[in-house]
Design a protein around this motif. Structure first.
Motif, PDB file in Angstrom:
ATOM      1  N   MET A 123       0.867  -1.137   0.100  1.00  0.00           N
ATOM      2  CA  MET A 123       0.084   0.013  -0.136  1.00  0.00           C
ATOM      3  C   MET A 123       1.027   1.247  -0.005  1.00  0.00           C
ATOM      4  O   MET A 123       2.034   1.272   0.613  1.00  0.00           O
ATOM      5  CB  MET A 123      -0.980  -0.139   1.130  1.00  0.00           C
ATOM      6  CG  MET A 123      -1.841   1.161   1.246  1.00  0.00           C
ATOM      7  SD  MET A 123      -2.770   1.416   2.726  1.00  0.00           S
ATOM      8  CE  MET A 123      -3.414  -0.339   2.945  1.00  0.00           C
ATOM      9  N   ASP A 164       1.611   5.409   0.581  1.00  0.00           N
ATOM     10  CA  ASP A 164       1.133   6.437   1.256  1.00  0.00           C
ATOM     11  C   ASP A 164       0.568   7.681   0.636  1.00  0.00           C
ATOM     12  O   ASP A 164       1.321   7.971  -0.707  1.00  0.00           O
ATOM     13  CB  ASP A 164       2.162   6.959   2.290  1.00  0.00           C
ATOM     14  CG  ASP A 164       2.519   5.829   3.165  1.00  0.00           C
ATOM     15  OD1 ASP A 164       1.695   5.176   3.441  1.00  0.00           O
ATOM     16  OD2 ASP A 164       3.617   5.977   3.918  1.00  0.00           O
ATOM     17  N   ALA A 181       0.817   9.437   9.767  1.00  0.00           N
ATOM     18  CA  ALA A 181       1.593   8.138  10.113  1.00  0.00           C
ATOM     19  C   ALA A 181       3.092   8.650  10.152  1.00  0.00           C
ATOM     20  O   ALA A 181       3.719   8.345  11.081  1.00  0.00           O
ATOM     21  CB  ALA A 181       1.489   7.123   9.023  1.00  0.00           C
ATOM     22  N   ARG A 200       2.550  12.390   6.159  1.00  0.00           N
ATOM     23  CA  ARG A 200       2.293  11.310   5.401  1.00  0.00           C
ATOM     24  C   ARG A 200       0.984  10.527   5.934  1.00  0.00           C
ATOM     25  O   ARG A 200       1.071  10.267   7.322  1.00  0.00           O
ATOM     26  CB  ARG A 200       3.503  10.263   5.145  1.00  0.00           C
ATOM     27  CG  ARG A 200       4.458  11.015   4.280  1.00  0.00           C
ATOM     28  CD  ARG A 200       5.671  10.036   4.052  1.00  0.00           C
ATOM     29  NE  ARG A 200       6.536  10.784   3.100  1.00  0.00           N
ATOM     30  CZ  ARG A 200       7.507  11.729   3.755  1.00  0.00           C
ATOM     31  NH1 ARG A 200       7.432  11.798   5.034  1.00  0.00           N
ATOM     32  NH2 ARG A 200       8.417  12.280   2.974  1.00  0.00           N
ATOM     33  N   ASP A 247      -1.721   6.960   5.561  1.00  0.00           N
ATOM     34  CA  ASP A 247      -1.987   5.784   5.021  1.00  0.00           C
ATOM     35  C   ASP A 247      -2.812   6.231   3.838  1.00  0.00           C
ATOM     36  O   ASP A 247      -4.003   6.924   3.913  1.00  0.00           O
ATOM     37  CB  ASP A 247      -2.524   4.627   5.613  1.00  0.00           C
ATOM     38  CG  ASP A 247      -1.722   4.103   6.746  1.00  0.00           C
ATOM     39  OD1 ASP A 247      -0.451   4.128   6.458  1.00  0.00           O
ATOM     40  OD2 ASP A 247      -2.070   3.613   7.741  1.00  0.00           O
ATOM     41  N   ASP A 248      -2.705   5.639   2.434  1.00  0.00           N
ATOM     42  CA  ASP A 248      -3.542   5.902   1.442  1.00  0.00           C
ATOM     43  C   ASP A 248      -4.931   5.524   1.654  1.00  0.00           C
ATOM     44  O   ASP A 248      -5.884   6.529   1.028  1.00  0.00           O
ATOM     45  CB  ASP A 248      -3.184   4.925   0.327  1.00  0.00           C
ATOM     46  CG  ASP A 248      -3.768   5.599  -1.185  1.00  0.00           C
ATOM     47  OD1 ASP A 248      -3.950   6.695  -1.063  1.00  0.00           O
ATOM     48  OD2 ASP A 248      -4.031   4.511  -1.805  1.00  0.00           O
ATOM     49  N   HIS A 249      -5.570   4.788   2.714  1.00  0.00           N
ATOM     50  CA  HIS A 249      -6.726   4.400   2.606  1.00  0.00           C
ATOM     51  C   HIS A 249      -7.394   5.488   3.769  1.00  0.00           C
ATOM     52  O   HIS A 249      -8.757   5.514   3.802  1.00  0.00           O
ATOM     53  CB  HIS A 249      -7.182   3.171   3.325  1.00  0.00           C
ATOM     54  CG  HIS A 249      -6.699   2.842   4.553  1.00  0.00           C
ATOM     55  ND1 HIS A 249      -5.406   2.744   4.963  1.00  0.00           N
ATOM     56  CD2 HIS A 249      -7.296   2.875   5.734  1.00  0.00           C
ATOM     57  CE1 HIS A 249      -4.880   2.311   6.096  1.00  0.00           C
ATOM     58  NE2 HIS A 249      -6.400   2.538   6.731  1.00  0.00           N
ATOM     59  N   THR A 250      -6.668   6.368   4.394  1.00  0.00           N
ATOM     60  CA  THR A 250      -7.400   7.273   5.370  1.00  0.00           C
ATOM     61  C   THR A 250      -7.360   8.649   4.608  1.00  0.00           C
ATOM     62  O   THR A 250      -7.814   9.610   5.164  1.00  0.00           O
ATOM     63  CB  THR A 250      -6.530   7.376   6.551  1.00  0.00           C
ATOM     64  OG1 THR A 250      -5.117   7.632   6.311  1.00  0.00           O
ATOM     65  CG2 THR A 250      -6.642   6.037   7.421  1.00  0.00           C
TER      66      THR A 250
END
Length: 121
Positions: A1, A3, A36, A57, A59-62
């Motif tokens: 995943m 960022d 993060a 930075r 997480d991509d999903h947040t």
């Protein structure tokens, strides 16, 4: 995943910039954006303004592609509050009183140790 990264530029007067102010701003940005990790850089020279750049930075999903304007305004207000001093809060409180009360409160405040704001914040 992978960022996602938010970038924030903050300009404030050089005399307001300090490590504790930067740390408070970092904490706010990390908490509010779900960070993060982060990086920052500071530029301060002959200009009356200091420039802070934060890279937060997440997480991509947040990540949210564009922050809603109301959330952005709330985040901006919190970052501005982080740079305020005890003296700023006292000045705001004095504005709510008549001139005699302002003078009395200011006289009492002037008799307090200069670091009282740091000890009570």
């Amino acid at each position: 995943m992978r960022d996602a990264t938010y970038s924030a530029l903050v300009f404030l007067s050089r005399d307001r910039y300090s490590t504790p102010v930067r740390v408070r701003m970092t904490d706010i940005l990390m908490r509010e954006l779900g960070g993060a990790s982060y990086e920052y850089s500071t530029q301060s020279g002959e200009s009356p303004l200091a420039r802070l750049e934060f890279l937060i930075r997440v997480d991509d999903h947040t990540a949210v592609e564009d922050l809603p304007l109301d959330r952005l305004a709330d985040l901006e207000a919190k970052v501005i509050e982080a740079a305020r001093s005890w003296d700023d809060d006292l000045a705001d409180a004095l504005r709510d009183h008549d001139l005699d009360a302002q003078k009395n409160i200011a006289r009492i405040a002037d008799s307090m140790p200069r670091d009282i704001g740091r000890r009570t914040s």
